[in-house]
Design an enzyme around this catalytic site. Sequence first.
Site, short mmCIF file in Angstrom:
data_model
loop_
_atom_site.label_atom_id
_atom_site.label_comp_id
_atom_site.label_asym_id
_atom_site.label_seq_id
_atom_site.Cartn_x
_atom_site.Cartn_y
_atom_site.Cartn_z
N GLY A 102 0.79 -1.22 0.00
CA GLY A 102 0.00 0.00 0.00
C GLY A 102 0.82 1.27 0.00
CD GLN A 103 4.83 -0.35 0.95
OE1 GLN A 103 3.92 -0.82 0.28
NE2 GLN A 103 5.79 -1.06 1.50
#
Length: 340
Positions: A225-226
């Site tokens: 999810g970065q």
Amino acid sequence: MGESCRKSTITAALHQSGLYGRVARRKPLLSARHMKAHLKDSKMVRNKILWSDETKIELFGLNSKRYVWRKPGTAHHLSNTVPTVKHGGGSIMLWGCFFSAAGTGRLVAIKGKLNAAKYRDILDENLLQSAQDLRLGRRFTFQQDNDPKHTAKITKEWLHNSVTVLEWPSQSPDLNPIEHLWRDLKMAVHQRLPSNLTELERICKEEWQRIPKSRFKLNIWDVGGQKSLRSYWRNYFESTDGLVWVVDSADRLRLEDCRKELSTLLIEERLAGATLLVFANKQDLLGALSKDAIREVLALDDIKTHHWCIVGCSAVTGENLLTGVDWLLDDIAARIFTTD
């Protein structure tokens, strides 16, 4: 031109071009009428369909290959062979039905030769009861192939008064998904090594009930999810049936960013209709927001384009992880095979 060359030279040139000699695959001959009927049938698959079929299971007659590790000269050692007997040691004929989103219906051992009258009796005693057991009610479509026993007058009369029948196009031996269940059943039964026909029938019925209702093979992509990875998410959208969105319930500062990213994802055309499962993770930590609070922050109640569910969980303890995945599979199956 006119020069001779060796066969091996021609073969090598063909291989270099990506061409290899192979036995041609067999497939049903389809006319334009058949293709039109198949197209119509493929659109019907989203209705509530109770699939049915008959199959024969031999006592010692599993036809699948078994691979063994053996040394040269030991091909006929007992541990490297599969025992066979004439005519498979006897066999039983079975009739069964299943509904993809709810599991298997009844499995019936057919005694003697199956004719139209006996087939009608099987339907009379088992079809509606199976639908009731699977909670289909009366609004379902029954599938059978075009076997003469299935299309006989007495069978048609019974079906006309009882259920809606799916029109089954000709040359359709591979469309019925119950064929996959028959293979699963035969593999499971022969792993238990039944010794006689009575035991074979008993084991068949036990293993039939154990077939998982969803029978899904999951292909799961775990994408980070970065922010640096979010541009790559689009590479995984194609043919996606379900989306699992994991939220850190203890990280209040990133929840607004989480909501925006989820909203952006859900308008992606290739994810249209995909089932959404939201895991409110880290519920085991003190100070973590409840799943209801996460539901409000993410504005899940405003989502009208996707089926969704939020489940509070803990990846550390495993709490509710299977509950969430079970819901995801049930919803995907219901969405694909029903039109409620």
